[in-house]
Design a protein around this motif. Structure first.
Motif, PDB file in Angstrom:
ATOM      1  N   GLU A 148      -1.139  -7.723  11.186  1.00  0.00           N
ATOM      2  CA  GLU A 148      -0.386  -6.639  11.820  1.00  0.00           C
ATOM      3  C   GLU A 148       0.241  -5.716  10.772  1.00  0.00           C
ATOM      4  O   GLU A 148       0.143  -4.488  10.870  1.00  0.00           O
ATOM      5  CB  GLU A 148       0.726  -7.194  12.714  1.00  0.00           C
ATOM      6  N   LYS A 149       0.880  -6.306   9.771  1.00  0.00           N
ATOM      7  CA  LYS A 149       1.548  -5.497   8.748  1.00  0.00           C
ATOM      8  C   LYS A 149       0.537  -4.700   7.930  1.00  0.00           C
ATOM      9  O   LYS A 149       0.729  -3.510   7.676  1.00  0.00           O
ATOM     10  CB  LYS A 149       2.410  -6.379   7.852  1.00  0.00           C
ATOM     11  N   ASP A 209      -2.415  -3.726   8.815  1.00  0.00           N
ATOM     12  CA  ASP A 209      -2.960  -2.675   9.669  1.00  0.00           C
ATOM     13  C   ASP A 209      -1.981  -1.502   9.775  1.00  0.00           C
ATOM     14  O   ASP A 209      -2.369  -0.340   9.621  1.00  0.00           O
ATOM     15  CB  ASP A 209      -3.274  -3.239  11.053  1.00  0.00           C
TER      16      ASP A 209
END
Length: 123
Positions: free
Chosen positions: A65-66, A68
């Motif tokens: 997530e980070k 991305d």
């Protein structure tokens, strides 16, 4: 960094954005990814201000997530590596190729660990 400080910085940048040619905000010290949600919110709110963002991290909390979000928002990630945390971090660097800049921390007792890290980074 507190939410209040980020809000004050946001207001200052909005009010004074024409006074600056290049703005670089570098999140570093301690472990900035502990405050990922605050940083994410701040970047989203200031996206239109043409700011270059950098985050210095030990990468322990870096995940899909980070990475991305940082990629989509052109956040440069600088990873600090020392030989005592190199195995886990090298796995992350291999998982997310060409995403990180690397800052190597070398002490005389770890010089051989340094060579191992450099060899892995060159692959």
């Amino acid at each position: 960094m507190s939410s209040e400080t980020l809000e004050n910085l946001h207001g200052y940048l909005r009010k004074n954005r024409n006074k600056f040619r290049n703005i670089v905000i570098d999140f570093f010290g301690g472990e900035p990814t502990l405050e990922y949600l605050k940083i994410k919110k701040f970047i989203k709110k200031t996206k239109d201000l043409n700011i270059r963002y950098v985050i210095g991290t030990n990468a322990i909390l870096i995940d899909d997530e980070k990475v991305d979000f940082f990629k989509k928002n052109n956040v440069e990630i600088i990873v600090s590596i020392s030989s005592h945390n190199s195995r886990e971090l090298m796995e992350k660097i291999e998982k997310y190729p060409m995403v990180f800049s690397v800052n190597l921390v070398i002490v005389p007792s770890d010089i051989f660990g340094f060579f191992e890290i450099v060899n892995k980074l060159q692959k």
